[in-house]
Design an enzyme around this catalytic site. Structure first.
Site, PDB file in Angstrom:
ATOM      1  N   SER A  20       1.104  -1.521  -0.268  1.00  0.00           N
ATOM      2  CA  SER A  20      -0.062   0.036  -0.175  1.00  0.00           C
ATOM      3  C   SER A  20       0.550   0.986  -0.246  1.00  0.00           C
ATOM      4  O   SER A  20       1.375   1.993   1.014  1.00  0.00           O
ATOM      5  CB  SER A  20      -1.213  -0.175   1.355  1.00  0.00           C
ATOM      6  OG  SER A  20      -0.894   1.197   1.531  1.00  0.00           O
ATOM      7  N   HIS A  45      -0.508  -1.354  -3.880  1.00  0.00           N
ATOM      8  CA  HIS A  45      -2.165  -0.865  -3.644  1.00  0.00           C
ATOM      9  C   HIS A  45      -1.985   0.335  -3.930  1.00  0.00           C
ATOM     10  O   HIS A  45      -0.931   1.397  -2.909  1.00  0.00           O
ATOM     11  CB  HIS A  45      -2.304  -1.921  -2.771  1.00  0.00           C
ATOM     12  CG  HIS A  45      -3.692  -1.491  -1.472  1.00  0.00           C
ATOM     13  ND1 HIS A  45      -4.396  -2.613  -2.006  1.00  0.00           N
ATOM     14  CD2 HIS A  45      -3.984  -0.937  -1.003  1.00  0.00           C
ATOM     15  CE1 HIS A  45      -5.240  -2.633  -1.534  1.00  0.00           C
ATOM     16  NE2 HIS A  45      -5.375  -2.051  -0.880  1.00  0.00           N
ATOM     17  N   ASP A  47      -4.620   3.044  -2.370  1.00  0.00           N
ATOM     18  CA  ASP A  47      -6.014   3.021  -1.280  1.00  0.00           C
ATOM     19  C   ASP A  47      -6.470   4.864  -2.113  1.00  0.00           C
ATOM     20  O   ASP A  47      -6.319   5.786  -1.928  1.00  0.00           O
ATOM     21  CB  ASP A  47      -5.906   3.205  -0.045  1.00  0.00           C
ATOM     22  CG  ASP A  47      -5.530   1.714   0.121  1.00  0.00           C
ATOM     23  OD1 ASP A  47      -5.791   0.883  -0.211  1.00  0.00           O
ATOM     24  OD2 ASP A  47      -4.133   1.698   0.798  1.00  0.00           O
ATOM     25  N   MET A  49      -9.499   6.871  -2.346  1.00  0.00           N
ATOM     26  CA  MET A  49     -10.664   7.468  -1.232  1.00  0.00           C
ATOM     27  C   MET A  49     -11.206   9.340  -0.903  1.00  0.00           C
ATOM     28  O   MET A  49     -10.454   9.904  -1.473  1.00  0.00           O
ATOM     29  CB  MET A  49     -10.083   7.778   0.664  1.00  0.00           C
ATOM     30  CG  MET A  49      -9.673   6.646   1.299  1.00  0.00           C
ATOM     31  SD  MET A  49      -8.798   6.950   2.418  1.00  0.00           S
ATOM     32  CE  MET A  49      -7.716   4.731   3.165  1.00  0.00           C
ATOM     33  N   HIS A  78      -7.603  -0.117  -4.477  1.00  0.00           N
ATOM     34  CA  HIS A  78      -8.393  -0.766  -3.812  1.00  0.00           C
ATOM     35  C   HIS A  78      -9.220   0.630  -3.910  1.00  0.00           C
ATOM     36  O   HIS A  78      -9.159   2.006  -3.226  1.00  0.00           O
ATOM     37  CB  HIS A  78      -7.698  -0.368  -2.862  1.00  0.00           C
ATOM     38  CG  HIS A  78      -8.755  -0.890  -1.389  1.00  0.00           C
ATOM     39  ND1 HIS A  78      -8.714  -0.454  -0.179  1.00  0.00           N
ATOM     40  CD2 HIS A  78     -10.562  -1.154  -1.213  1.00  0.00           C
ATOM     41  CE1 HIS A  78      -9.341  -0.812   0.410  1.00  0.00           C
ATOM     42  NE2 HIS A  78     -11.269  -1.444  -0.196  1.00  0.00           N
ATOM     43  N   MET A  80     -12.429   2.499  -2.679  1.00  0.00           N
ATOM     44  CA  MET A  80     -12.575   3.497  -1.281  1.00  0.00           C
ATOM     45  C   MET A  80     -13.948   4.506  -1.395  1.00  0.00           C
ATOM     46  O   MET A  80     -13.809   5.604  -1.322  1.00  0.00           O
ATOM     47  CB  MET A  80     -12.390   3.815   0.126  1.00  0.00           C
ATOM     48  CG  MET A  80     -11.646   2.305   0.514  1.00  0.00           C
ATOM     49  SD  MET A  80     -10.177   1.833   1.660  1.00  0.00           S
ATOM     50  CE  MET A  80      -8.789   2.356   0.327  1.00  0.00           C
ATOM     51  N   MET A 149     -11.218  -6.364   5.426  1.00  0.00           N
ATOM     52  CA  MET A 149     -10.708  -5.410   5.597  1.00  0.00           C
ATOM     53  C   MET A 149      -9.927  -5.916   6.720  1.00  0.00           C
ATOM     54  O   MET A 149     -11.313  -6.276   7.744  1.00  0.00           O
ATOM     55  CB  MET A 149     -11.810  -4.444   4.977  1.00  0.00           C
ATOM     56  CG  MET A 149     -11.558  -3.426   4.347  1.00  0.00           C
ATOM     57  SD  MET A 149     -10.670  -2.620   3.648  1.00  0.00           S
ATOM     58  CE  MET A 149      -9.805  -1.952   5.151  1.00  0.00           C
ATOM     59  N   GLY A 154     -10.242   3.880   5.684  1.00  0.00           N
ATOM     60  CA  GLY A 154     -10.139   5.288   5.735  1.00  0.00           C
ATOM     61  C   GLY A 154      -8.492   5.269   5.523  1.00  0.00           C
ATOM     62  O   GLY A 154      -8.631   6.528   5.709  1.00  0.00           O
ATOM     63  N   PHE A 155      -7.760   4.332   6.803  1.00  0.00           N
ATOM     64  CA  PHE A 155      -6.309   5.117   7.423  1.00  0.00           C
ATOM     65  C   PHE A 155      -6.029   4.186   7.244  1.00  0.00           C
ATOM     66  O   PHE A 155      -5.366   3.220   7.649  1.00  0.00           O
ATOM     67  CB  PHE A 155      -6.834   6.332   8.602  1.00  0.00           C
ATOM     68  CG  PHE A 155      -7.430   7.212   8.339  1.00  0.00           C
ATOM     69  CD1 PHE A 155      -7.189   8.664   8.404  1.00  0.00           C
ATOM     70  CD2 PHE A 155      -8.404   6.957   8.915  1.00  0.00           C
ATOM     71  CE1 PHE A 155      -8.089   9.493   7.833  1.00  0.00           C
ATOM     72  CE2 PHE A 155      -9.412   8.471   8.709  1.00  0.00           C
ATOM     73  CZ  PHE A 155      -9.312   9.471   8.471  1.00  0.00           C
ATOM     74  N   GLY A 156      -4.052   4.355   7.247  1.00  0.00           N
ATOM     75  CA  GLY A 156      -3.578   3.732   7.496  1.00  0.00           C
ATOM     76  C   GLY A 156      -3.043   4.048   8.897  1.00  0.00           C
ATOM     77  O   GLY A 156      -2.987   4.301   9.431  1.00  0.00           O
ATOM     78  N   GLY A 157      -1.801   2.666   9.483  1.00  0.00           N
ATOM     79  CA  GLY A 157      -1.570   2.191  10.187  1.00  0.00           C
ATOM     80  C   GLY A 157      -2.353   2.371  11.795  1.00  0.00           C
ATOM     81  O   GLY A 157      -2.053   2.675  12.583  1.00  0.00           O
ATOM     82  N   ASP A 187      -6.365  -6.484   4.000  1.00  0.00           N
ATOM     83  CA  ASP A 187      -5.902  -5.418   4.495  1.00  0.00           C
ATOM     84  C   ASP A 187      -6.209  -4.514   5.531  1.00  0.00           C
ATOM     85  O   ASP A 187      -7.113  -4.394   5.908  1.00  0.00           O
ATOM     86  CB  ASP A 187      -6.474  -4.074   3.064  1.00  0.00           C
ATOM     87  CG  ASP A 187      -5.729  -3.095   2.495  1.00  0.00           C
ATOM     88  OD1 ASP A 187      -5.072  -2.619   3.571  1.00  0.00           O
ATOM     89  OD2 ASP A 187      -6.574  -2.104   1.939  1.00  0.00           O
ATOM     90  N   GLY A 189      -3.651  -3.261   8.801  1.00  0.00           N
ATOM     91  CA  GLY A 189      -2.973  -4.159  10.191  1.00  0.00           C
ATOM     92  C   GLY A 189      -1.668  -4.951   9.941  1.00  0.00           C
ATOM     93  O   GLY A 189      -1.767  -5.799  10.752  1.00  0.00           O
ATOM     94  N   GLY A 209       1.138  -1.715   4.573  1.00  0.00           N
ATOM     95  CA  GLY A 209       1.957   0.075   4.250  1.00  0.00           C
ATOM     96  C   GLY A 209       2.531  -0.019   5.077  1.00  0.00           C
ATOM     97  O   GLY A 209       3.852   0.295   5.022  1.00  0.00           O
ATOM     98  N   SER A 210       2.464   0.538   6.207  1.00  0.00           N
ATOM     99  CA  SER A 210       3.085   0.881   6.889  1.00  0.00           C
ATOM    100  C   SER A 210       4.242  -0.125   7.929  1.00  0.00           C
ATOM    101  O   SER A 210       5.143   0.911   8.403  1.00  0.00           O
ATOM    102  CB  SER A 210       1.810   2.036   8.495  1.00  0.00           C
ATOM    103  OG  SER A 210       1.586   0.430   9.214  1.00  0.00           O
TER     104      SER A 210
HETATM  105  C1  DX5 Z   1      -7.319   1.785   4.683  1.00  0.00           C
HETATM  106  C2  DX5 Z   1      -6.077   0.928   3.608  1.00  0.00           C
HETATM  107  C3  DX5 Z   1      -4.908   0.291   3.629  1.00  0.00           C
HETATM  108  C4  DX5 Z   1      -4.074   0.504   4.652  1.00  0.00           C
HETATM  109  C5  DX5 Z   1      -3.066  -0.023   4.828  1.00  0.00           C
HETATM  110  O1  DX5 Z   1      -7.884   2.011   4.586  1.00  0.00           O
HETATM  111  O2  DX5 Z   1      -6.884   0.470   2.367  1.00  0.00           O
HETATM  112  O3  DX5 Z   1      -4.527   0.139   2.524  1.00  0.00           O
HETATM  113  O4  DX5 Z   1      -3.935   1.510   4.152  1.00  0.00           O
HETATM  114  O5  DX5 Z   1      -2.168   0.090   5.622  1.00  0.00           O
HETATM  115  P1  DX5 Z   1      -1.193  -0.648   6.819  1.00  0.00           P
HETATM  116  O6  DX5 Z   1      -0.615  -1.762   6.355  1.00  0.00           O
HETATM  117  O7  DX5 Z   1      -0.665   0.485   7.615  1.00  0.00           O
HETATM  118  O8  DX5 Z   1      -2.566  -1.158   7.826  1.00  0.00           O
HETATM  119 ZN    ZN Z   2      -5.728  -0.910   0.281  1.00  0.00          ZN
END
Ligand code: DX5
Ligand code: ZN
Length: 229
Positions: A20, A45, A47, A49, A78, A80, A149, A154-157, A187, A189, A209-210
């Site tokens: 991601s 990937h 994301d 939004m 992806h 959203m 999911m 909505g957010f990474g990390g 997807d 965490g 991602g993170s």
């Molecule tokens: C959340 C995204 C994910 C997310 C993955 O809405 O779809 O792809 O950013 O990032 P991590 O690995 O940081 O959870």
């Molecule tokens: Zn995603």
């Protein structure tokens, strides 16, 4: 002692890792993509939004288009967004190889899957943490991938939601019973610990991602995820 041994084919297949880029340093995206190519990431990937379907705005068609000009890598998009159907053509023209959208969006699910397929691309369907697996059943005969999911989109990390593992198990059973080959992606965490649990439950495409962007050695971190059995 032999029944637990992996076949040669299974050893070669392993898991796929989709990175991601939400947590990448966007000021040097082209370099990051080269690094991910060298690290043998399987997919990128994206994301997307829209600030309506989720409470955040990320990026869209122009960024995918730019990234696609830097690499031949597989583009895993992806969406959203509230109306994915409307934008399928634009994302395919910008380089998407697979488009995953949400069953909770406002687009007609079958029409959207058909549209993606009519453009020669793979179609994935995703469910939010609170959506039950059963709603996917009518589409299993036409999907290429399902995305579970493991955080609220909505957010990474964010922290991995453990209950998502039960949904993966249920989905794996439904897919096995269908006799079709459908990828199961997870997807949110994902790190080396949660990836193990996910793979045990039946996942074969790990989005991360993170965790990857925080690691000291991207190539090693990707290899660890790919080699989890
Ligand atoms: C959340 C995204 C994910 C997310 C993955 O809405 O779809 O792809 O950013 O990032 P991590 O690995 O940081 O959870
Ligand atoms: Zn995603």
């Amino acid at each position: 002692m032999f029944e637990n041994m992996l076949t040669q084919e299974e050893i070669l297949l392993g898991n796929k890792v989709s990175v991601s880029i939400l947590s990448a340093d966007m000021t040097r995206l082209a370099e990051v993509i080269k690094e991910l190519e060298n690290a043998e990431a399987d997919m990128l990937h994206f994301d997307v939004m829209d600030g309506v379907f989720v409470d955040n705005i990320s990026f869209g068609v122009p960024l995918l288009d730019a990234a696609n000009k830097c690499t031949e890598m597989f583009m895993d998009v992806h969406l959203m967004i509230i109306n994915p159907y409307k934008y399928i053509e634009q994302f395919v023209n910008a380089g998407a190889d697979m488009i995953t959208f949400h069953i909770e969006s406002e687009s007609d699910v079958r029409k959207t899957i058909d549209k993606i397929h009519s453009m020669g691309k793979k179609a994935g369907l995703s469910i939010r943490p609170k959506t039950p697996v059963d709603v996917l059943i009518p589409y299993l005969n036409i999907l290429d991938m399902v995305l579970i999911m493991s955080v609220e989109p909505g957010f990474g990390g964010q922290e991995f939601i453990v209950d998502s593992l039960q949904k993966v198990r249920e989905l794996k059973k439904l897919i096995d019973d269908s006799g079709r080959k459908i990828d199961i992606q997870i997807d949110g965490g994902i790190n080396d610990d949660t990836a193990k649990l996910a793979v045990e439950a039946g996942v074969n495409v790990l989005v991360s991602g993170s965790y990857l962007f925080k690691s000291d050695n991207m190539k090693e971190a990707i290899m660890v995820l790919k080699n989890i059995r």
